[in-house]
Design a protein around this motif. Structure first.
Motif, PDB file in Angstrom:
ATOM      1  N   ASP A  87      11.115   1.763  -3.688  1.00  0.00           N
ATOM      2  CA  ASP A  87       9.823   1.370  -3.136  1.00  0.00           C
ATOM      3  C   ASP A  87       9.259   2.581  -2.404  1.00  0.00           C
ATOM      4  O   ASP A  87       9.761   2.952  -1.337  1.00  0.00           O
ATOM      5  N   VAL A  88       8.249   3.224  -2.992  1.00  0.00           N
ATOM      6  CA  VAL A  88       7.704   4.464  -2.451  1.00  0.00           C
ATOM      7  C   VAL A  88       6.607   4.156  -1.435  1.00  0.00           C
ATOM      8  O   VAL A  88       5.632   3.481  -1.759  1.00  0.00           O
ATOM      9  N   GLY A  89       6.785   4.668  -0.235  1.00  0.00           N
ATOM     10  CA  GLY A  89       5.752   4.586   0.783  1.00  0.00           C
ATOM     11  C   GLY A  89       5.340   5.986   1.188  1.00  0.00           C
ATOM     12  O   GLY A  89       5.943   6.973   0.748  1.00  0.00           O
ATOM     13  N   THR A  90       4.340   6.094   2.021  1.00  0.00           N
ATOM     14  CA  THR A  90       3.900   7.423   2.450  1.00  0.00           C
ATOM     15  C   THR A  90       4.800   7.988   3.544  1.00  0.00           C
ATOM     16  O   THR A  90       4.856   9.198   3.736  1.00  0.00           O
TER      17      THR A  90
ATOM     18  N   VAL B  36      16.275   3.902 -13.462  1.00  0.00           N
ATOM     19  CA  VAL B  36      15.650   3.846 -12.141  1.00  0.00           C
ATOM     20  C   VAL B  36      14.353   3.052 -12.287  1.00  0.00           C
ATOM     21  O   VAL B  36      13.589   3.262 -13.229  1.00  0.00           O
ATOM     22  N   VAL B  37      14.132   2.139 -11.348  1.00  0.00           N
ATOM     23  CA  VAL B  37      12.949   1.293 -11.378  1.00  0.00           C
ATOM     24  C   VAL B  37      12.128   1.580 -10.127  1.00  0.00           C
ATOM     25  O   VAL B  37      12.582   1.338  -9.009  1.00  0.00           O
ATOM     26  N   VAL B  38      10.931   2.130 -10.328  1.00  0.00           N
ATOM     27  CA  VAL B  38      10.047   2.500  -9.223  1.00  0.00           C
ATOM     28  C   VAL B  38       8.895   1.499  -9.164  1.00  0.00           C
ATOM     29  O   VAL B  38       8.267   1.204 -10.186  1.00  0.00           O
ATOM     30  N   GLY B  39       8.632   0.996  -7.975  1.00  0.00           N
ATOM     31  CA  GLY B  39       7.541   0.046  -7.802  1.00  0.00           C
ATOM     32  C   GLY B  39       6.190   0.697  -8.035  1.00  0.00           C
ATOM     33  O   GLY B  39       5.929   1.801  -7.561  1.00  0.00           O
ATOM     34  N   LEU B  40       5.345   0.007  -8.801  1.00  0.00           N
ATOM     35  CA  LEU B  40       3.993   0.469  -9.101  1.00  0.00           C
ATOM     36  C   LEU B  40       3.022  -0.359  -8.270  1.00  0.00           C
ATOM     37  O   LEU B  40       2.810  -1.535  -8.558  1.00  0.00           O
ATOM     38  N   PRO B  41       2.451   0.232  -7.229  1.00  0.00           N
ATOM     39  CA  PRO B  41       1.574  -0.531  -6.334  1.00  0.00           C
ATOM     40  C   PRO B  41       0.221  -0.802  -6.974  1.00  0.00           C
ATOM     41  O   PRO B  41      -0.511   0.121  -7.304  1.00  0.00           O
ATOM     42  N   ARG B  42      -0.078  -2.091  -7.191  1.00  0.00           N
ATOM     43  CA  ARG B  42      -1.359  -2.487  -7.768  1.00  0.00           C
ATOM     44  C   ARG B  42      -1.928  -3.624  -6.928  1.00  0.00           C
ATOM     45  O   ARG B  42      -1.197  -4.337  -6.268  1.00  0.00           O
ATOM     46  N   ASP B  43      -3.239  -3.798  -7.008  1.00  0.00           N
ATOM     47  CA  ASP B  43      -3.831  -4.932  -6.297  1.00  0.00           C
ATOM     48  C   ASP B  43      -3.696  -6.182  -7.166  1.00  0.00           C
ATOM     49  O   ASP B  43      -3.168  -6.142  -8.277  1.00  0.00           O
ATOM     50  N   LEU B  44      -4.161  -7.310  -6.666  1.00  0.00           N
ATOM     51  CA  LEU B  44      -3.972  -8.573  -7.375  1.00  0.00           C
ATOM     52  C   LEU B  44      -4.689  -8.630  -8.718  1.00  0.00           C
ATOM     53  O   LEU B  44      -4.334  -9.425  -9.588  1.00  0.00           O
ATOM     54  N   GLN B  45      -5.679  -7.781  -8.916  1.00  0.00           N
ATOM     55  CA  GLN B  45      -6.381  -7.723 -10.205  1.00  0.00           C
ATOM     56  C   GLN B  45      -5.701  -6.758 -11.180  1.00  0.00           C
ATOM     57  O   GLN B  45      -6.143  -6.599 -12.308  1.00  0.00           O
ATOM     58  N   GLY B  46      -4.644  -6.086 -10.742  1.00  0.00           N
ATOM     59  CA  GLY B  46      -3.921  -5.167 -11.613  1.00  0.00           C
ATOM     60  C   GLY B  46      -4.445  -3.752 -11.579  1.00  0.00           C
ATOM     61  O   GLY B  46      -4.052  -2.920 -12.380  1.00  0.00           O
ATOM     62  N   ASN B  47      -5.340  -3.466 -10.633  1.00  0.00           N
ATOM     63  CA  ASN B  47      -5.878  -2.113 -10.510  1.00  0.00           C
ATOM     64  C   ASN B  47      -4.942  -1.257  -9.669  1.00  0.00           C
ATOM     65  O   ASN B  47      -4.290  -1.743  -8.756  1.00  0.00           O
ATOM     66  N   GLY B  48      -4.916   0.026  -9.986  1.00  0.00           N
ATOM     67  CA  GLY B  48      -4.074   0.955  -9.238  1.00  0.00           C
ATOM     68  C   GLY B  48      -4.654   1.247  -7.872  1.00  0.00           C
ATOM     69  O   GLY B  48      -5.855   1.378  -7.720  1.00  0.00           O
ATOM     70  N   SER B  49      -3.795   1.325  -6.881  1.00  0.00           N
ATOM     71  CA  SER B  49      -4.224   1.698  -5.543  1.00  0.00           C
ATOM     72  C   SER B  49      -3.994   3.198  -5.367  1.00  0.00           C
ATOM     73  O   SER B  49      -3.445   3.859  -6.243  1.00  0.00           O
TER      74      SER B  49
ATOM     75  N   SER C 197      -1.845   4.512  -3.701  1.00  0.00           N
ATOM     76  CA  SER C 197      -0.403   4.745  -3.654  1.00  0.00           C
ATOM     77  C   SER C 197       0.220   4.942  -5.036  1.00  0.00           C
ATOM     78  O   SER C 197       1.368   5.359  -5.144  1.00  0.00           O
ATOM     79  N   VAL C 198      -0.527   4.626  -6.096  1.00  0.00           N
ATOM     80  CA  VAL C 198      -0.003   4.794  -7.452  1.00  0.00           C
ATOM     81  C   VAL C 198       0.384   6.251  -7.693  1.00  0.00           C
ATOM     82  O   VAL C 198       1.436   6.533  -8.268  1.00  0.00           O
ATOM     83  N   LYS C 199      -0.439   7.178  -7.228  1.00  0.00           N
ATOM     84  CA  LYS C 199      -0.137   8.599  -7.420  1.00  0.00           C
ATOM     85  C   LYS C 199       1.182   8.974  -6.758  1.00  0.00           C
ATOM     86  O   LYS C 199       1.966   9.738  -7.316  1.00  0.00           O
ATOM     87  N   HIS C 200       1.426   8.428  -5.560  1.00  0.00           N
ATOM     88  CA  HIS C 200       2.687   8.706  -4.861  1.00  0.00           C
ATOM     89  C   HIS C 200       3.872   8.184  -5.671  1.00  0.00           C
ATOM     90  O   HIS C 200       4.865   8.889  -5.852  1.00  0.00           O
ATOM     91  N   ALA C 201       3.778   6.953  -6.140  1.00  0.00           N
ATOM     92  CA  ALA C 201       4.874   6.349  -6.903  1.00  0.00           C
ATOM     93  C   ALA C 201       5.132   7.127  -8.192  1.00  0.00           C
ATOM     94  O   ALA C 201       6.285   7.408  -8.538  1.00  0.00           O
ATOM     95  N   LYS C 202       4.066   7.482  -8.904  1.00  0.00           N
ATOM     96  CA  LYS C 202       4.227   8.222 -10.154  1.00  0.00           C
ATOM     97  C   LYS C 202       4.812   9.610  -9.913  1.00  0.00           C
ATOM     98  O   LYS C 202       5.600  10.105 -10.719  1.00  0.00           O
TER      99      LYS C 202
ATOM    100  N   MET D 201       8.342   2.032 -14.398  1.00  0.00           N
ATOM    101  CA  MET D 201       7.395   1.620 -13.360  1.00  0.00           C
ATOM    102  C   MET D 201       7.303   0.095 -13.410  1.00  0.00           C
ATOM    103  O   MET D 201       6.997  -0.478 -14.462  1.00  0.00           O
ATOM    104  N   ALA D 202       7.583  -0.563 -12.288  1.00  0.00           N
ATOM    105  CA  ALA D 202       7.611  -2.025 -12.231  1.00  0.00           C
ATOM    106  C   ALA D 202       6.507  -2.544 -11.325  1.00  0.00           C
ATOM    107  O   ALA D 202       6.198  -1.944 -10.296  1.00  0.00           O
ATOM    108  N   ASP D 203       5.928  -3.655 -11.711  1.00  0.00           N
ATOM    109  CA  ASP D 203       4.890  -4.306 -10.910  1.00  0.00           C
ATOM    110  C   ASP D 203       5.473  -4.665  -9.547  1.00  0.00           C
ATOM    111  O   ASP D 203       6.484  -5.355  -9.468  1.00  0.00           O
ATOM    112  N   GLU D 204       4.861  -4.182  -8.494  1.00  0.00           N
ATOM    113  CA  GLU D 204       5.383  -4.483  -7.163  1.00  0.00           C
ATOM    114  C   GLU D 204       4.397  -5.295  -6.327  1.00  0.00           C
ATOM    115  O   GLU D 204       4.539  -5.373  -5.108  1.00  0.00           O
ATOM    116  N   ARG D 205       3.424  -5.922  -6.965  1.00  0.00           N
ATOM    117  CA  ARG D 205       2.470  -6.723  -6.205  1.00  0.00           C
ATOM    118  C   ARG D 205       3.194  -7.753  -5.350  1.00  0.00           C
ATOM    119  O   ARG D 205       4.057  -8.472  -5.829  1.00  0.00           O
TER     120      ARG D 205
END
Length: 167
Positions: free
Chosen positions: A22-25, A75-88, A90-95, A111-115
């Motif tokens: 789970d990638v955070g800043t 390795v499974v990295v969380g892909l931060p998306r909003d409820l509509q499936g758009n990238g936030s 934070s997507v750049k950080h995770a990628k 990359m796994a959905d982390e909503r």
């Protein structure tokens, strides 16, 4: 911009441990599965130090070390998306973190959905009686567990469905 996560179980590397990230800043939560890839458990929280244009720092070194130590097969990295499936943002950080792990380990990095994983993790910690202040140290690990467990469950379902369709 719609950002699509990978599908659990597709191009599966077979049995073995998985590492969830789970990638955070500020922090990176890490979880690990059992060898049968059924259950995710918290592992540790790594302080985030590597930015976009920086050389790999101690955080990347530690993630690579954990992959090696636990003999991870994926390795499974969380892909931060909003409820509509758009990238936030934070997507750049995770990628970026995913790219660096893949480059250094040669492992498949998904990359796994982390909503809502952090929300679910926070609610679970609250339900267990952990205060928000005390929980800050562990929330990233709990979110990494949610990401990885969801992936493992999806993988199990996908592999079972494949087996049933072959029969």
């Amino acid at each position: 911009m719609k950002v699509q996560p990978d599908t659990p179980g597709v191009s599966d590397p077979g049995p073995g441990r998985r590492i969830g990230v789970d990638v955070g800043t500020v922090r990176i939560g890490v979880s690990v599965s059992d060898r049968d890839a059924v259950l995710a458990t918290p592992l540790e929280t790594v302080k985030r130090v590597t930015g976009f244009k920086d050389r790999d720092g101690a955080d990347i070194d530690r993630l690579v070390e954990l992959c090696e130590l636990y003999e991870a097969v994926e390795v499974v990295v969380g892909l931060p998306r909003d409820l509509q499936g758009n990238g936030s943002a934070s997507v750049k950080h995770a990628k970026e973190i995913a790219f660096r792990i893949r480059r250094r380990t040669g492992l498949p990095v998904r990359m796994a959905d982390e909503r809502l994983t952090t929300v679910v993790a926070a609610n679970a910690m609250r339900a267990a009686g952990t205060s928000e202040r005390a929980g800050r140290r562990f929330i990233d690990q709990a979110a990494a567990v949610e990401i990885l467990q969801s992936w493992l469950d999806g993988r199990t379902t996908h592999l079972r469905d494949l087996k049933e369709n072959e029969s």
